[in-house]
Design an enzyme around this catalytic site. Structure first.
Site, mmCIF file in Angstrom:
data_model
loop_
_atom_site.group_PDB
_atom_site.id
_atom_site.type_symbol
_atom_site.label_atom_id
_atom_site.label_comp_id
_atom_site.label_asym_id
_atom_site.label_seq_id
_atom_site.Cartn_x
_atom_site.Cartn_y
_atom_site.Cartn_z
ATOM 1 N N LYS A 4 0.952 -0.968 -0.036
ATOM 2 C CA LYS A 4 0.127 0.115 -0.078
ATOM 3 C C LYS A 4 1.141 1.720 -0.021
ATOM 4 O O LYS A 4 2.036 1.912 0.971
ATOM 5 C CB LYS A 4 -0.748 0.008 1.168
ATOM 6 N N LYS A 27 -2.185 -1.757 -3.472
ATOM 7 C CA LYS A 27 -2.730 -0.762 -3.553
ATOM 8 C C LYS A 27 -2.618 0.814 -3.659
ATOM 9 O O LYS A 27 -1.329 1.339 -2.583
ATOM 10 C CB LYS A 27 -3.761 -0.282 -2.853
HETATM 11 C C1 PBG Z 1 -7.201 3.893 5.349
HETATM 12 C C2 PBG Z 1 -7.510 3.733 4.117
HETATM 13 C C3 PBG Z 1 -7.394 4.108 2.782
HETATM 14 C C4 PBG Z 1 -8.050 3.672 1.828
HETATM 15 C C5 PBG Z 1 -8.683 2.862 2.538
HETATM 16 N N1 PBG Z 1 -7.949 2.169 3.565
HETATM 17 C C6 PBG Z 1 -7.070 5.352 2.991
HETATM 18 C C7 PBG Z 1 -4.841 5.781 3.399
HETATM 19 O O1 PBG Z 1 -4.795 5.009 3.826
HETATM 20 O O2 PBG Z 1 -5.399 7.228 3.895
HETATM 21 C C8 PBG Z 1 -8.554 4.608 0.186
HETATM 22 C C9 PBG Z 1 -9.061 4.071 -1.003
HETATM 23 C C10 PBG Z 1 -9.364 5.599 -1.270
HETATM 24 O O3 PBG Z 1 -9.073 5.761 -1.964
HETATM 25 O O4 PBG Z 1 -10.645 4.496 -1.985
HETATM 26 N N2 PBG Z 1 -6.895 2.417 6.413
#
Ligand code: PBG
Length: 330
Positions: A201, A254
């Site tokens: 991520k 992601k």
């Molecule tokens: C946070 C989380 C995020 C997303 C999913 N879980 C945002 C972040 O890490 O700040 C983002 C998903 C998206 O942008 O569609 N745990």
């Protein structure tokens, strides 16, 4: 006699001559079963609040979540991923509300498992929706501290499993959390609850609209001490292999679209199912360009999803899941 102008043994266009032949030789196909639909939950009844930066997406109260989930299930989408949007008054430094057995998320999971029992319910494990600091981990003296966060995440995962979650999805990027959560689930009798790990991520600006949806932007700093540097792809392999060794059942990359190379690399090094998250900013870009009349929304949507699958994703989390499933079902 019709002699060709040049002698060509290889004519790749022969495999494109008709729709029938193109259908025969197609290497990648999408099906509704590829998708996970992310949903934003808010308190109330019959509540449907638009999200400005994600046209077509809404924060929904649990009763409407059930309705939307049923629509998804009836279209052939096997799973939803839930994200609760909480008022500031319920947030604190330790994300205490995430452990509340009667919290918004837990109630929604129970309701879903009662009303649409076969649908797989996936819950997010991270502190940010519950944290007054807006970070995924515990903040001490301005630092996101790894090990003390693990206990909180494990408690959250067990609470979600108790509510009926089929899979928990740690999205926090703390070191060691997959193994820690696996142990906690097993010790509490949840050996059948799976872990979909957000393994690679990235610290991405593509999450902006999601943070609007949950009002979950960090209150200070950024997430670069735990989420990955967009410049790195070898490091993604390191993260994925660690999560696999710690017991992840599925791994995730992601965002998706700007990271297709990472998806392809990850696919080639693990035998676990690989998921990719077609995140909020990717969705917003398509919607915005389509609203301007600059792109054909339907065509772009399908091309983007197909590309993510072609790169190597077995599973795609997408806000387009319902629209795409409708299109695929004809
Ligand atoms: C946070 C989380 C995020 C997303 C999913 N879980 C945002 C972040 O890490 O700040 C983002 C998903 C998206 O942008 O569609 N745990």
């Amino acid at each position: 006699m019709n002699t060709p102008l040049i002698e060509l043994i290889q004519r790749p266009r022969r495999n494109r001559v008709s729709r029938a032949v193109r259908d025969l030789v197609r290497e990648t196909t999408l099906t509704p079963a590829d998708f996970i639909l992310p949903l934003f939950v808010i308190e109330g009844r019959q509540e449907k609040v638009p999200i400005a930066s994600m046209p077509g997406c809404f924060r929904l109260s649990p009763d409407l979540i059930v309705a939307e989930a049923r629509t998804a299930w009836d279209l052939g989408i096997p799973a939803v991923a839930l994200f609760p949007a909480l008022p500031e008054s319920l947030k604190d430094h330790r994300a205490t509300e995430s452990l509340n057995p009667d919290g918004l998320l837990q109630r929604t999971v129970r309701e879903l498992k009662q009303q649409v029992p076969e649908l797989a319910v996936i819950t997010d494990v991270a502190m940010d929706p519950y944290s007054s600091d807006g970070h995924d981990g515990l903040v001490e003296n301005g630092q996101i501290v790894n090990d003390p966060t693990l206990e909180i995440l494990a408690g959250m995962a067990v609470s979600q499993a108790q509510a009926g979650a089929d899979l928990v999805a740690p999205s926090d990027m703390m070191d060691g959390r997959v193994g820690y959560i696996r142990r906690a689930l097993d010790q509490n009798g949840f050996t059948q609850v799976g872990i979909l790990a957000y393994s690679a991520k990235y610290a991405s600006a593509f999450y902006g609209p999601f943070r609007d949806a949950l009002d979950s932007a960090p209150k200070f700093g950024d997430k670069k001490t735990y989420q990955m540097d967009p410049a790195n792809s070898r490091e993604a392999i390191r993260e994925v292999l660690l999560d696999a060794a710690e017991g992840a059942d599925m791994v995730m990359v992601k965002p998706a679209l700007a990271y297709l190379d990472v998806i392809a690399r990850v696919r080639s090094v693990v035998n676990l199912p690989v998921a990719a998250y077609n995140v909020s900013g990717e969705y917003a870009m398509v919607k915005a360009a389509a609203a301007m009349g600059w792109l054909d929304e339907q065509a772009i949507m399908m091309e983007v999803l197909l590309a993510i699958k072609r790169a190597g994703a077995d599973i795609i989390l997408s806000y387009f899941a319902v629209d795409a499933a409708r299109a695929l079902n004809g």
